[in-house]
Scaffold this active site. Sequence first.
Site, short mmCIF file in Angstrom:
data_model
loop_
_atom_site.label_atom_id
_atom_site.label_comp_id
_atom_site.label_asym_id
_atom_site.label_seq_id
_atom_site.Cartn_x
_atom_site.Cartn_y
_atom_site.Cartn_z
N ASN A 21 72.79 3.98 -27.10
CA ASN A 21 74.08 3.70 -26.48
C ASN A 21 73.97 2.66 -25.38
O ASN A 21 74.87 1.83 -25.19
CB ASN A 21 74.70 4.99 -25.93
CG ASN A 21 75.45 5.77 -26.99
OD1 ASN A 21 75.58 5.32 -28.13
ND2 ASN A 21 75.95 6.94 -26.64
N CYS B 173 81.52 8.69 -24.75
CA CYS B 173 80.06 8.58 -24.88
C CYS B 173 79.46 7.44 -24.07
O CYS B 173 78.73 7.67 -23.11
CB CYS B 173 79.68 8.43 -26.35
SG CYS B 173 79.90 9.95 -27.32
#
Length: 442
Positions: free
Chosen positions: A217, A269
Amino acid sequence: MQISVIGCGYLGAVHAACMAELGHDVVGIDVDAAKVASLSAGRAPFHEPGFEEILARNIDAGRLRFSTDYADLADAQVHFIGVGTPQVPGGYAADLQYVDAAVDSVIPYLKAHPDGPTLVVGKSTVPVGTAAALAKRIAAAGDGVHLIWNPEFLREGFAVQDTIAPDRIVYGVPADESAARASQAVLDAVFADLLERDIPRLVTDYATAELVKVAANSFLATKISFINAMAELCEATGADVTELAEAIGFDDRIGKKFLRAGVGFGGGCLPKDIRAFMARAGELGVDQALTFLREVDAINDRRRDHAVELARRAAGGTFLGKKVAVLGAAFKPDSDDMRNSPALDIANTIAGQGAEVVITDPAAGPKLAELRPDMTVAEDAHAAAAGADVVMLLTEWRQFRDLDPVALKAAVRTPWIVDGRNALDPAAWRAAGWTYSGIGRP
């Protein structure tokens, strides 16, 4: 196999339904009675393409059920933990209270299984070091009970596909070799259908498995912020960031994915994961290794401010007495998730500066109307744009990308569009009589 999934939010509910789709006997556990009732009736409490179909199909087949009673998972051999790890209030670190509560609640029901070890399988995104601490608590439940960390890689809008046909599977296994082998064999049985399709499986230690998700991420966030930084340079020089992205994307070391400049990333997220990653690095004494993520985060926030300025320019320098139509409320298309949504943040800022804001979103609209009665929510783009001085495309739903600029022009007061996702064809909109403003485009 008999499986439980603890936590039936976005991650857990999708995982439970997909495990049932693979043929397992699954019970989903959640403390939210309303959520459990909705899922038990085959109704998805969130928008995710394909999810409601497999939810209903597996409930009807008797392979999937939901409950608020932890006693209903007593016979399961594999227990997946899929609860949320939000940011702590007022800080960057991850809040692990839901993970801790899930583990505490499942421990009384853990016991050795006749077909091999009983597994607790972590799927939540947690700070590195969490699994090792949890493993000690779980081991105290008795012999034959082990922890594996199996991070999730779901993309909202593609969650079913990413669960049933992931691009990789990662196991973080115990340090003890015999426990690792036995645990791996059980989880291999859970994912047998996937492994038979030659989906790559990587077996690592706990710490590496925990780092995979946050490292991935962080890389994606960096790539998005990089092209947005290039957009700032393009606006200062008259260059076109879309052509720049295409040119550098041909380099296979870079690639074209995530090289679209716009109003930045959001959702539940990327923002919280990179911040928790920075916080954990600080706790480990290696905060300098991730200082670049602070600029990644700052670039992302600046793009929202820039979109507001583009809209202000389009409105003639002030929002007072002006109407702004905002197309999009969710942080991305094919989702109704508005957590840390750039679109909603920009709409709130503009409204706070005096504009009449009308917002529309195919999936998030009804939820927004319920949660925010102070905001005007329209049924579709044409209703939102009626009499507007500025139209802003902030979530690139197909319905918005495919709008007819000629037909939409008939609804507005002033034909000026701010394309916050660089999703439209500037030539087509200008030919229809619109003033077009993109991100990093002349």
